[in-house]
Design a protein around this motif. Structure first.
Motif, PDB file in Angstrom:
ATOM      1  N   LEU A   1      -6.917   1.895  -4.213  1.00 12.43           N
ATOM      2  CA  LEU A   1      -5.765   1.257  -3.571  1.00 12.43           C
ATOM      3  C   LEU A   1      -6.188   0.384  -2.399  1.00 12.43           C
ATOM      4  O   LEU A   1      -5.525  -0.615  -2.087  1.00 12.43           O
ATOM      5  CB  LEU A   1      -4.773   2.322  -3.081  1.00 12.43           C
ATOM      6  N   LEU A   2      -7.276   0.755  -1.744  1.00 13.22           N
ATOM      7  CA  LEU A   2      -7.726   0.031  -0.561  1.00 13.22           C
ATOM      8  C   LEU A   2      -8.486  -1.245  -0.889  1.00 13.22           C
ATOM      9  O   LEU A   2      -8.852  -2.002   0.015  1.00 13.22           O
ATOM     10  CB  LEU A   2      -8.613   0.942   0.293  1.00 13.22           C
TER      11      LEU A   2
ATOM     12  N   ALA B   1      -5.000  -6.283   2.021  1.00 19.99           N
ATOM     13  CA  ALA B   1      -5.427  -4.935   2.407  1.00 19.99           C
ATOM     14  C   ALA B   1      -6.943  -4.878   2.552  1.00 19.99           C
ATOM     15  O   ALA B   1      -7.467  -4.248   3.473  1.00 19.99           O
ATOM     16  CB  ALA B   1      -4.959  -3.913   1.374  1.00 19.99           C
TER      17      ALA B   1
ATOM     18  N   LEU C   1       0.824  -1.202   0.000  1.00 23.27           N
ATOM     19  CA  LEU C   1       0.000   0.000   0.000  1.00 23.27           C
ATOM     20  C   LEU C   1       0.863   1.260   0.000  1.00 23.27           C
ATOM     21  O   LEU C   1       0.553   2.234  -0.691  1.00 23.27           O
ATOM     22  CB  LEU C   1      -0.953  -0.017   1.196  1.00 23.27           C
TER      23      LEU C   1
END
Length: 250
Positions: free
Chosen positions: A178-179, A206, A157
């Protein structure tokens, strides 16, 4: 079925790093899917606090306040240690948002990491390390070890976040994307926290998606150089909750 630990959290933040946004925070909150929680909102009993809320213990995991403060907490995961029957760590976030956090814990509690303070003067605090220090400038990652411990999902991340921040004005949708990373770490890269490999694998992503437990919300905080703020939360059970807050700094 597999039983997971409650209250996992993954945070990446850029502090005094991006030329337009002196603070950018991205976070995933993970929890049992049936644990009663409330999405981010202004608290009627704590005026000025904007945060989600754990309806069982009454605290929160991350939030901002109209007093110009930010706070976010992760649990420190080490199942080899004997449990501590202490107060809820979520209350620390609330007290930090109100500027009433004591210099030291008033009673023993389970391990935690806390990033908190006025938005332009953040600190990192760990009761496991018995320390509190100013947060250094740069990109940081935090999961359920100590600040910047190189767990695979933290490192992935941080790398993707750093690449995105090369843009002068990164779009919120790109940051939220991204999450959503569901990459599972290789067994040889898994941390040793006392969990069996099956559970450690599941928690190494993540974005966690397992029966009964997973990532329930994703949050973005952008604070610009003029002091304006954008706070956005996207809940995954159910989807679609979005909040915006402006001018939280004094």
């Amino acid at each position: 079925s597999v039983t997971f630990l409650p209250d996992m959290f993954l945070i990446v933040l850029a502090y005094r790093f991006h030329p337009r946004y002196p603070l950018i925070v991205l976070a995933n909150g993970d929890e049992f899917l049936d644990r009663p929680t409330t999405a981010a909102h202004f608290w009627s009993d704590r005026p000025g606090v904007l945060a989600g809320r754990d309806q069982r213990a009454g605290g929160t995991w991350m939030g901002v306040s109209t007093y110009g403060r930010f706070a976010a907490l992760t649990n420190h995961r080490d199942l080899r240690k004997a449990p501590i029957d202490g107060p809820s760590r979520g209350e620390l976030v609330v007290r930090a948002l109100e500027g009433e956090l004591p210099a030291k814990d008033e009673q023993p509690m389970e391990g935690y990491n806390l990033i908190h303070g006025p938005i332009d003067s953040l600190n990192y605090r760990s009761n496991v390390l018995s320390m509190e220090v100013p947060l250094s400038n740069g990109i940081h990652g935090l999961s359920n070890a100590h600040l910047d411990t190189p767990w695979p999902k933290v490192e992935r991340l941080k790398r993707s976040f750093a690449e995105l921040l090369e843009l002068p004005d990164p779009h919120p949708d790109a940051m939220f994307d991204l999450l959503l990373d569901r990459t599972i770490a290789a067994d040889e890269d898994l941390p040793d926290t006392g969990l069996d490999n099956l559970r450690e694998r599941a928690l190494s992503a993540a974005f966690i998606a397992t029966p009964g437990y997973g990532t329930r919300c994703s949050t973005l905080l952008l604070v610009d150089v003029q002091g304006g703020a954008h706070y956005e939360e996207r809940t995954h059970q159910p989807p679609g909750r979005v909040l915006e807050l402006f001018n939280i700094t004094q």
